[in-house]
Design a protein around this motif. Structure first.
Motif, PDB file in Angstrom:
ATOM      1  N   VAL A 209     -11.674  -2.518  16.686  1.00 24.79           N
ATOM      2  CA  VAL A 209     -12.842  -2.871  17.496  1.00 24.79           C
ATOM      3  C   VAL A 209     -14.097  -2.139  17.035  1.00 24.79           C
ATOM      4  CG1 VAL A 209     -11.501  -3.458  19.539  1.00 24.79           C
ATOM      5  CG2 VAL A 209     -12.246  -1.100  19.198  1.00 24.79           C
ATOM      6  N   ASP A 210     -13.928  -1.022  16.324  1.00 26.19           N
ATOM      7  CA  ASP A 210     -15.074  -0.277  15.818  1.00 26.19           C
ATOM      8  C   ASP A 210     -15.480  -0.715  14.418  1.00 26.19           C
ATOM      9  OD1 ASP A 210     -12.891   0.652  14.473  1.00 26.19           O
ATOM     10  OD2 ASP A 210     -13.262   2.778  14.849  1.00 26.19           O
ATOM     11  N   GLY A 211     -14.820  -1.766  13.921  1.00 28.94           N
ATOM     12  CA  GLY A 211     -15.174  -2.287  12.609  1.00 28.94           C
ATOM     13  C   GLY A 211     -14.494  -1.601  11.444  1.00 28.94           C
ATOM     14  N   THR A 212     -13.617  -0.666  11.707  1.00 27.88           N
ATOM     15  CA  THR A 212     -12.916   0.030  10.635  1.00 27.88           C
ATOM     16  C   THR A 212     -11.578  -0.641  10.338  1.00 27.88           C
ATOM     17  OG1 THR A 212     -11.846   1.552  12.178  1.00 27.88           O
ATOM     18  CG2 THR A 212     -13.968   2.227  11.256  1.00 27.88           C
ATOM     19  N   ALA A 213     -11.030  -0.320   9.173  1.00 27.36           N
ATOM     20  CA  ALA A 213      -9.741  -0.880   8.758  1.00 27.36           C
ATOM     21  C   ALA A 213      -8.612  -0.140   9.469  1.00 27.36           C
ATOM     22  CB  ALA A 213      -9.581  -0.770   7.248  1.00 27.36           C
ATOM     23  N   THR A 214      -7.991  -0.796  10.424  1.00 24.50           N
ATOM     24  CA  THR A 214      -6.945  -0.154  11.220  1.00 24.50           C
ATOM     25  C   THR A 214      -5.776   0.299  10.364  1.00 24.50           C
ATOM     26  OG1 THR A 214      -7.553  -1.611  13.043  1.00 24.50           O
ATOM     27  CG2 THR A 214      -5.473  -0.422  13.254  1.00 24.50           C
ATOM     28  N   VAL A 215      -5.441  -0.457   9.315  1.00 24.96           N
ATOM     29  CA  VAL A 215      -4.265  -0.106   8.520  1.00 24.96           C
ATOM     30  C   VAL A 215      -4.390   1.304   7.935  1.00 24.96           C
ATOM     31  CG1 VAL A 215      -3.403  -2.397   7.979  1.00 24.96           C
ATOM     32  CG2 VAL A 215      -5.261  -1.458   6.637  1.00 24.96           C
ATOM     33  N   MET A 261      -4.763  -4.266   3.401  1.00 25.37           N
ATOM     34  CA  MET A 261      -3.546  -3.465   3.348  1.00 25.37           C
ATOM     35  C   MET A 261      -3.419  -2.741   2.013  1.00 25.37           C
ATOM     36  SD  MET A 261      -0.938  -6.309   5.008  1.00 25.37           S
ATOM     37  CE  MET A 261       0.527  -5.514   4.319  1.00 25.37           C
ATOM     38  N   GLN A 262      -3.698  -3.469   0.951  1.00 24.78           N
ATOM     39  CA  GLN A 262      -3.515  -2.923  -0.392  1.00 24.78           C
ATOM     40  C   GLN A 262      -4.436  -1.736  -0.652  1.00 24.78           C
ATOM     41  OE1 GLN A 262      -4.301  -5.788  -3.576  1.00 24.78           O
ATOM     42  NE2 GLN A 262      -2.434  -5.107  -4.596  1.00 24.78           N
ATOM     43  N   VAL A 263      -5.692  -1.870  -0.267  1.00 27.43           N
ATOM     44  CA  VAL A 263      -6.632  -0.771  -0.470  1.00 27.43           C
ATOM     45  C   VAL A 263      -6.270   0.422   0.405  1.00 27.43           C
ATOM     46  CG1 VAL A 263      -9.041  -0.073  -0.222  1.00 27.43           C
ATOM     47  CG2 VAL A 263      -8.496  -2.310  -1.171  1.00 27.43           C
ATOM     48  N   ALA A 264      -5.886   0.154   1.656  1.00 30.31           N
ATOM     49  CA  ALA A 264      -5.550   1.247   2.571  1.00 30.31           C
ATOM     50  C   ALA A 264      -4.326   2.022   2.103  1.00 30.31           C
ATOM     51  CB  ALA A 264      -5.318   0.698   3.972  1.00 30.31           C
ATOM     52  N   ALA A 265      -3.367   1.332   1.504  1.00 26.44           N
ATOM     53  CA  ALA A 265      -2.105   1.970   1.118  1.00 26.44           C
ATOM     54  C   ALA A 265      -2.137   2.586  -0.279  1.00 26.44           C
ATOM     55  CB  ALA A 265      -0.963   0.962   1.194  1.00 26.44           C
ATOM     56  N   THR A 268      -1.002   6.289  -1.355  1.00 23.68           N
ATOM     57  CA  THR A 268      -0.441   7.004  -0.212  1.00 23.68           C
ATOM     58  C   THR A 268       1.076   7.116  -0.249  1.00 23.68           C
ATOM     59  OG1 THR A 268      -0.176   5.013   1.163  1.00 23.68           O
ATOM     60  CG2 THR A 268      -2.327   6.135   1.230  1.00 23.68           C
ATOM     61  N   GLY A 269       1.728   6.354  -1.125  1.00 25.38           N
ATOM     62  CA  GLY A 269       3.189   6.303  -1.118  1.00 25.38           C
ATOM     63  C   GLY A 269       3.745   5.287  -0.155  1.00 25.38           C
ATOM     64  N   VAL A 270       2.883   4.609   0.595  1.00 31.92           N
ATOM     65  CA  VAL A 270       3.323   3.546   1.501  1.00 31.92           C
ATOM     66  C   VAL A 270       3.356   2.246   0.710  1.00 31.92           C
ATOM     67  CG1 VAL A 270       2.747   2.220   3.573  1.00 31.92           C
ATOM     68  CG2 VAL A 270       2.402   4.693   3.533  1.00 31.92           C
ATOM     69  N   ARG A 271       4.508   1.605   0.694  1.00 31.67           N
ATOM     70  CA  ARG A 271       4.681   0.407  -0.116  1.00 31.67           C
ATOM     71  C   ARG A 271       4.307  -0.854   0.658  1.00 31.67           C
ATOM     72  NH1 ARG A 271      10.462   2.332  -2.788  1.00 31.67           N
ATOM     73  NH2 ARG A 271       9.540   3.379  -4.603  1.00 31.67           N
ATOM     74  N   LEU A 272       4.066  -1.920  -0.111  1.00 33.48           N
ATOM     75  CA  LEU A 272       3.610  -3.177   0.464  1.00 33.48           C
ATOM     76  C   LEU A 272       4.661  -4.262   0.300  1.00 33.48           C
ATOM     77  CD1 LEU A 272       0.019  -3.219  -1.064  1.00 33.48           C
ATOM     78  CD2 LEU A 272       0.632  -2.551   1.266  1.00 33.48           C
ATOM     79  N   SER A 273       4.724  -5.133   1.296  1.00 30.54           N
ATOM     80  CA  SER A 273       5.561  -6.319   1.193  1.00 30.54           C
ATOM     81  C   SER A 273       4.768  -7.523   1.668  1.00 30.54           C
ATOM     82  CB  SER A 273       6.832  -6.180   2.034  1.00 30.54           C
ATOM     83  OG  SER A 273       7.568  -7.397   2.017  1.00 30.54           O
ATOM     84  N   ASP A 274       4.839  -8.593   0.915  1.00 28.54           N
ATOM     85  CA  ASP A 274       4.266  -9.854   1.346  1.00 28.54           C
ATOM     86  C   ASP A 274       5.193 -10.475   2.382  1.00 28.54           C
ATOM     87  OD1 ASP A 274       2.561 -12.049   1.496  1.00 28.54           O
ATOM     88  OD2 ASP A 274       2.348 -12.213  -0.680  1.00 28.54           O
ATOM     89  N   GLY A 275       4.807 -11.614   2.907  1.00 26.77           N
ATOM     90  CA  GLY A 275       5.584 -12.272   3.943  1.00 26.77           C
ATOM     91  C   GLY A 275       6.595 -13.251   3.389  1.00 26.77           C
TER      92      GLY A 275
END
Length: 387
Positions: A209-215, A261-265, A268-275
């Motif tokens: 709601v503050d315009g920031t990237a929640t992820v 998601m990709q930029v936020a992660a 960081t060591g947090v991996r990504l998965s598509d749907g």
């Protein structure tokens, strides 16, 4: 001749030491170890011992029933070997949408049955539960299901992770991290061993709601326990108003969410998965072949965009998952190895690569070996581990 006095160096170190420490903590780099190429979601009441083998056999049956092969003949032996040996890399026993709302006694029984089934056989290398969300209506049920499962299993299965769906705000992730600590103490587990992944399937999870990237806030709130961010294709698409006929992993709305998601992660060591694709390879041969073409194209598209994992929902999606993944790595491996060796040997080549790109080249080849696209002896693993 240098003119600055030594105390200037010390002053800069004093000012930036806290920044150095914060960056090192926030961005530790890629997580060590293998990342599965897919996650298979199975409703809890459909899970049983031997299910992975059943999925592999069903995938082989689909290939025989609906020729021609949905991949190049050169990949046949490699794909068929995978279906026989390890048809499911990451299994998620689903107590959320795929399971629905049941009585407490029924869900307790399903949690105990899932634990018993996992103990009864050699499970896939990665397993876990998708519990219900921590939203008010389902919070207590989510906690109880995991509690009952851990009690029945008597510890943690190897490669275990909890999937937390419908995450919208950082406070839910922070609460899950605290909950993991409670579970570890209650069940006599080693501190820090229980980890979870968050599903990004609501708009507030992407943009606050503050315009920031929640992820980015989700990752920071997890106290190091968050291992992955999984994009939820259909919940997210519906939430932003995409008509059902156009909901897809390839929709621009999906690309936007996944790019955030990709930029936020990153780092960081947090991996990504598509749907997932909900167009299943079922029906007559024409329908199956069309679904295979669609699925293979979507898997390839995800890989090209840096998403090395996705969801599979049906056994007949396994051939195209593995074939598209294997083709991606096998096609790219020779050039990646040539560029990497040229970088290491400091010899001239047609591409001037920097250290970050060299690490990416080595990572590409390691991923190819981990998933079975490349044989262990095709490229020197010792070199890949030291870049």
């Amino acid at each position: 001749m240098a003119r600055l006095p030594a105390d200037v160096y010390a002053e800069l170190d004093r000012r930036l030491a806290p920044v150095d420490a914060a960056l090192a903590s926030r961005y530790p780099g890629d997580r060590d170890g293998r990342q599965p190429v897919h996650t298979v979601y199975v409703p809890a009441d459909a899970f049983r011992a031997g299910l992975a083998g059943e999925w592999g056999a069903a995938a082989r049956d689909a290939l025989e029933a609906h020729p021609p092969l949905p991949f190049d003949e050169s990949l046949r032996a490699r794909v068929e070997s995978k279906l026989d040996r390890e048809p499911i890399e990451d299994l998620r026993i689903d107590f959320e949408d795929g399971y629905g709302v049941r009585s407490d006694s029924a869900e307790d029984a399903a949690a105990r049955a899932a634990a018993a089934a996992l103990r009864a056989e050699q499970a896939p290398p990665f397993v876990g539960l998708r519990v219900k969300s921590l939203e008010g209506a389902t919070r207590h049920r989510a906690i109880r299901t995991l509690d009952v499962f851990l009690d029945a299993y008597g510890g943690l299965p190897p490669g275990f992770v909890v999937t937390l769906p419908k995450v919208s705000v950082a406070e839910q992730v922070a609460a899950m991290a605290v909950l993991c600590g409670f579970f570890e103490r209650a069940h006599g587990l080693e501190s820090g061993v229980l980890c979870f992944e968050a599903q990004i399937e609501t708009p507030p999870a992407v943009l606050g709601v503050d315009g920031t990237a929640t992820v980015a806030r989700l990752i920071a709130a997890a106290d190091g326990r968050l291992t992955g961010l999984h994009y939820g294709t259909y919940d997210y698409s519906a939430s932003v108003g995409v008509a059902a006929a156009y909901q897809s992993m390839a929709h621009p709305a999906a690309d936007h969410a996944k790019a955030v998601m990709q930029v936020a992660a990153a780092g960081t060591g947090v991996r990504l998965s598509d749907g997932s694709s909900n167009v299943l390879p079922v029906g007559d041969t024409a329908a199956v072949q069309a679904a295979w073409r669609l699925h293979a194209g979507l898997v390839r598209r995800s890989l090209e965009r840096g998403f090395y994992q996705g969801w599979d929902l049906h056994p007949a999606q396994l051939p195209t998952r593995f074939a598209a993944t294997y083709a991606f790595f096998r096609e790219g491996a020779p050039a990646a190895w040539d560029r990497l060796t040229a970088y290491r040997e400091r010899r001239a080549s047609g591409v001037l690569d920097e250290p970050a790109t060299a690490r990416a080249l080595a990572g590409f080849l390691r991923r190819g070996q981990d998933c079975g696209a490349l044989d262990p002896d095709e490229y020197d693993r010792a070199i890949l581990e030291t870049v």
